[in-house]
Design a protein around this motif. Structure first.
Motif, PDB file in Angstrom:
ATOM      1  N   ILE A 139       2.418   6.298   0.009  1.00 45.17           N
ATOM      2  CA  ILE A 139       1.826   5.484  -1.051  1.00 45.17           C
ATOM      3  C   ILE A 139       1.690   4.043  -0.589  1.00 45.17           C
ATOM      4  O   ILE A 139       0.651   3.387  -0.812  1.00 45.17           O
ATOM      5  N   SER A 140       2.710   3.525   0.080  1.00 51.24           N
ATOM      6  CA  SER A 140       2.668   2.131   0.528  1.00 51.24           C
ATOM      7  C   SER A 140       1.583   1.915   1.567  1.00 51.24           C
ATOM      8  O   SER A 140       1.016   0.827   1.668  1.00 51.24           O
ATOM      9  N   ARG A 141       1.262   2.933   2.347  1.00 53.30           N
ATOM     10  CA  ARG A 141       0.256   2.796   3.401  1.00 53.30           C
ATOM     11  C   ARG A 141      -1.166   2.725   2.856  1.00 53.30           C
ATOM     12  O   ARG A 141      -2.048   2.150   3.504  1.00 53.30           O
ATOM     13  N   VAL A 142      -1.410   3.336   1.695  1.00 55.99           N
ATOM     14  CA  VAL A 142      -2.769   3.317   1.143  1.00 55.99           C
ATOM     15  C   VAL A 142      -2.890   2.339  -0.022  1.00 55.99           C
ATOM     16  O   VAL A 142      -3.945   2.250  -0.650  1.00 55.99           O
ATOM     17  N   ALA A 143      -1.808   1.601  -0.318  1.00 59.04           N
ATOM     18  CA  ALA A 143      -1.852   0.641  -1.423  1.00 59.04           C
ATOM     19  C   ALA A 143      -2.724  -0.556  -1.051  1.00 59.04           C
ATOM     20  O   ALA A 143      -2.775  -0.977   0.107  1.00 59.04           O
ATOM     21  N   ARG A 144      -3.407  -1.089  -2.055  1.00 52.39           N
ATOM     22  CA  ARG A 144      -4.220  -2.284  -1.847  1.00 52.39           C
ATOM     23  C   ARG A 144      -3.340  -3.524  -1.878  1.00 52.39           C
ATOM     24  O   ARG A 144      -2.127  -3.430  -2.048  1.00 52.39           O
ATOM     25  N   ALA A 145      -3.971  -4.714  -1.748  1.00 52.79           N
ATOM     26  CA  ALA A 145      -3.203  -5.964  -1.684  1.00 52.79           C
ATOM     27  C   ALA A 145      -2.402  -6.204  -2.957  1.00 52.79           C
ATOM     28  O   ALA A 145      -1.365  -6.866  -2.921  1.00 52.79           O
ATOM     29  N   ASN A 146      -2.880  -5.670  -4.090  1.00 53.78           N
ATOM     30  CA  ASN A 146      -2.150  -5.859  -5.348  1.00 53.78           C
ATOM     31  C   ASN A 146      -1.060  -4.808  -5.549  1.00 53.78           C
ATOM     32  O   ASN A 146      -0.425  -4.764  -6.601  1.00 53.78           O
ATOM     33  N   GLY A 147      -0.848  -3.954  -4.548  1.00 56.57           N
ATOM     34  CA  GLY A 147       0.204  -2.949  -4.628  1.00 56.57           C
ATOM     35  C   GLY A 147      -0.213  -1.632  -5.238  1.00 56.57           C
ATOM     36  O   GLY A 147       0.566  -0.681  -5.233  1.00 56.57           O
ATOM     37  N   GLN A 148      -1.452  -1.543  -5.759  1.00 62.89           N
ATOM     38  CA  GLN A 148      -1.894  -0.307  -6.414  1.00 62.89           C
ATOM     39  C   GLN A 148      -2.500   0.660  -5.406  1.00 62.89           C
ATOM     40  O   GLN A 148      -3.242   0.275  -4.512  1.00 62.89           O
ATOM     41  N   ALA A 149      -2.180   1.941  -5.583  1.00 67.11           N
ATOM     42  CA  ALA A 149      -2.746   3.021  -4.783  1.00 67.11           C
ATOM     43  C   ALA A 149      -3.345   4.049  -5.726  1.00 67.11           C
ATOM     44  O   ALA A 149      -2.670   4.533  -6.622  1.00 67.11           O
ATOM     45  N   GLY A 150      -4.604   4.382  -5.517  1.00 67.51           N
ATOM     46  CA  GLY A 150      -5.287   5.317  -6.408  1.00 67.51           C
ATOM     47  C   GLY A 150      -6.212   4.591  -7.357  1.00 67.51           C
ATOM     48  O   GLY A 150      -6.326   3.376  -7.291  1.00 67.51           O
ATOM     49  N   TYR A 191      -0.565   4.613  -8.712  1.00 69.56           N
ATOM     50  CA  TYR A 191       0.811   4.236  -8.387  1.00 69.56           C
ATOM     51  C   TYR A 191       0.826   2.790  -7.905  1.00 69.56           C
ATOM     52  O   TYR A 191       0.034   2.407  -7.042  1.00 69.56           O
ATOM     53  N   THR A 192       1.721   1.992  -8.458  1.00 70.26           N
ATOM     54  CA  THR A 192       1.853   0.589  -8.068  1.00 70.26           C
ATOM     55  C   THR A 192       3.216   0.387  -7.438  1.00 70.26           C
ATOM     56  O   THR A 192       4.247   0.551  -8.096  1.00 70.26           O
ATOM     57  N   ILE A 193       3.209   0.035  -6.163  1.00 69.72           N
ATOM     58  CA  ILE A 193       4.447  -0.192  -5.444  1.00 69.72           C
ATOM     59  C   ILE A 193       4.826  -1.660  -5.562  1.00 69.72           C
ATOM     60  O   ILE A 193       3.962  -2.538  -5.522  1.00 69.72           O
ATOM     61  N   THR A 194       6.102  -1.947  -5.751  1.00 67.39           N
ATOM     62  CA  THR A 194       6.534  -3.327  -5.945  1.00 67.39           C
ATOM     63  C   THR A 194       6.383  -4.099  -4.632  1.00 67.39           C
ATOM     64  O   THR A 194       6.520  -3.530  -3.539  1.00 67.39           O
ATOM     65  N   PRO A 195       6.083  -5.409  -4.706  1.00 65.93           N
ATOM     66  CA  PRO A 195       5.915  -6.205  -3.481  1.00 65.93           C
ATOM     67  C   PRO A 195       7.134  -6.176  -2.575  1.00 65.93           C
ATOM     68  O   PRO A 195       7.010  -6.130  -1.350  1.00 65.93           O
ATOM     69  N   ALA A 196       8.337  -6.194  -3.162  1.00 65.00           N
ATOM     70  CA  ALA A 196       9.548  -6.211  -2.346  1.00 65.00           C
ATOM     71  C   ALA A 196       9.685  -4.919  -1.540  1.00 65.00           C
ATOM     72  O   ALA A 196      10.057  -4.942  -0.361  1.00 65.00           O
ATOM     73  N   VAL A 197       9.363  -3.784  -2.160  1.00 67.15           N
ATOM     74  CA  VAL A 197       9.464  -2.503  -1.469  1.00 67.15           C
ATOM     75  C   VAL A 197       8.410  -2.399  -0.376  1.00 67.15           C
ATOM     76  O   VAL A 197       8.693  -1.968   0.752  1.00 67.15           O
ATOM     77  N   ARG A 198       7.200  -2.813  -0.686  1.00 67.76           N
ATOM     78  CA  ARG A 198       6.135  -2.734   0.317  1.00 67.76           C
ATOM     79  C   ARG A 198       6.414  -3.659   1.496  1.00 67.76           C
ATOM     80  O   ARG A 198       6.145  -3.324   2.649  1.00 67.76           O
ATOM     81  N   ALA A 199       6.943  -4.852   1.216  1.00 66.31           N
ATOM     82  CA  ALA A 199       7.280  -5.783   2.287  1.00 66.31           C
ATOM     83  C   ALA A 199       8.380  -5.227   3.175  1.00 66.31           C
ATOM     84  O   ALA A 199       8.402  -5.460   4.384  1.00 66.31           O
ATOM     85  N   ALA A 200       9.316  -4.478   2.582  1.00 72.02           N
ATOM     86  CA  ALA A 200      10.393  -3.883   3.371  1.00 72.02           C
ATOM     87  C   ALA A 200       9.873  -2.765   4.267  1.00 72.02           C
ATOM     88  O   ALA A 200      10.291  -2.635   5.422  1.00 72.02           O
ATOM     89  N   LEU A 201       8.937  -1.961   3.755  1.00 71.23           N
ATOM     90  CA  LEU A 201       8.409  -0.842   4.531  1.00 71.23           C
ATOM     91  C   LEU A 201       7.408  -1.297   5.573  1.00 71.23           C
ATOM     92  O   LEU A 201       7.371  -0.773   6.693  1.00 71.23           O
ATOM     93  N   HIS A 202       6.564  -2.268   5.210  1.00 74.04           N
ATOM     94  CA  HIS A 202       5.512  -2.747   6.111  1.00 74.04           C
ATOM     95  C   HIS A 202       5.487  -4.270   6.078  1.00 74.04           C
ATOM     96  O   HIS A 202       4.651  -4.876   5.410  1.00 74.04           O
ATOM     97  N   PRO A 203       6.391  -4.920   6.787  1.00 73.98           N
ATOM     98  CA  PRO A 203       6.502  -6.377   6.700  1.00 73.98           C
ATOM     99  C   PRO A 203       5.291  -7.130   7.209  1.00 73.98           C
ATOM    100  O   PRO A 203       5.103  -8.300   6.865  1.00 73.98           O
TER     101      PRO A 203
END
Length: 220
Positions: A63-74, A183-195
Motif C-alpha cells: 500500500i505504501s508503495r502505490v500511495a500518492r503524495a497525500n498518502g492515499q492509495a486507490g 487506503y490512507t497511510i499515515t505520513p509517519a508510517v510511510r516515512a519509516a517504510l520509504h524514507p
C-alpha cells in the motif's frame, strides 16, 4: 490641556493588554514536535493486532508503495494497461507468497474433479489444463481479497492506515453502491517504510528561500 483617566479605565486597559499578550504568545508558539517511528515500531504494532503479522506487513508495504503524495492509495491502481481496484491489485500482487504449491495443487484437483463431475472438462489435455488453471487463479484471487480485507482491518485497528470508500456519487466510510476502498497511510508510517519518498508531511516542513527562488533547508 489635562486628560483625566479613571481607575476603571486603567484597569480595563491593563486587562486588555494582558489578554492580547496571551493571544500573541499562542500565535507564535512553536509547532508541536512530530512523533517519529521506525520499522521495529511498526512490526511490533502489527504483531499486537494481527494473527498473520508477516502477511499484514507485506500488505502495508505494498500500500505504501502505490500511495500518492497525500498518502492515499486507490481506489484504482494501474496494472499494465488496466486500472483495477486496489484490493484486487493487492490480492494479485501478494498471491504468489500467499498460495503455497501444495495448496494450489490441492485446489486444482478439486476444480478438475468438479468440472469432470459436471461433464465440463474438455477431452483436450491442454485446453482442460487452461480452464483448470484459470479457475484456480480465480479462486485464489477471491480468497486473497478476503485475506486482504482482514489484513487492512487489522492495520486500521492498529492505527497505521485509514480506510474509506470512494464511489460514483460521493465518498463514504462504508462500502456498497459501487464504491471501492481507498487506503490512507499515515505520513509517519510511510516515512519509516520509504524514507526517500516525499510525503504530504514533508510539504509542511519549514524552509528559507535561497538564491534564485530555490528553497533551501533552514539552518538550525
Amino acid at each position: 490641556m489635562t486628560v483625566f483617566v479613571s481607575n476603571w479605565g486603567i484597569h480595563m486597559s491593563l486587562t486588555l493588554c494582558l489578554i492580547r499578550s496571551m493571544f500573541q504568545q499562542d500565535l507564535f508558539a512553536p509547532p508541536p514536535a512530530r512523533r517519529t517511528i521506525g520499522i521495529p515500531d511498526i512490526v511490533r504494532t502489527i504483531a499486537e493486532h494481527s494473527a498473520r503479522p508477516r502477511y499484514t506487513f507485506m500488505v502495508l508495504d505494498l500500500i505504501s508503495r502505490v500511495a500518492r503524495a497525500n498518502g492515499q492509495a486507490g481506489p484504482l491502481v494501474r496494472d499494465g494497461e488496466a486500472l483495477v481496484p486496489i484490493r484486487e491489485w493487492l490480492a494479485t500482487a501478494i498471491a504468489p507468497s500467499g498460495a503455497r504449491y501444495h495448496q494450489r495443487r490441492a485446489t486444482a484437483g478439486k476444480v478438475r474433479a468438479a468440472l469432470a463431475a459436471k461433464g465440463e472438462l474438455p477431452a483436450d489435455t491442454a485446453e482442460a489444463e487452461r480452464i483448470v488453471e484459470a479457475q484456480v487463479s480465480e479462486r485464489i484471487r477471491d480468497t486473497g481479497m478476503t485475506a486482504i480485507s482482514r489484513a487492512v482491518s487489522e492495520l486500521v485497528r492498529a492505527g497505521l492506515i485509514e480506510r474509506h470508500y470512494q464511489g460514483f456519487l460521493v465518498d463514504h466510510e462504508n462500502r456498497g453502491a459501487q464504491r471501492h476502498a481507498v487506503y490512507t497511510i499515515t505520513p509517519a508510517v510511510r516515512a519509516a517504510l520509504h524514507p526517500n519518498v516525499a510525503t504530504s508531511e514533508h510539504q509542511r516542513d519549514f524552509y528559507i528561500r535561497g538564491m534564485h527562488g530555490q528553497p533551501r533547508a533552514a539552518v538550525s
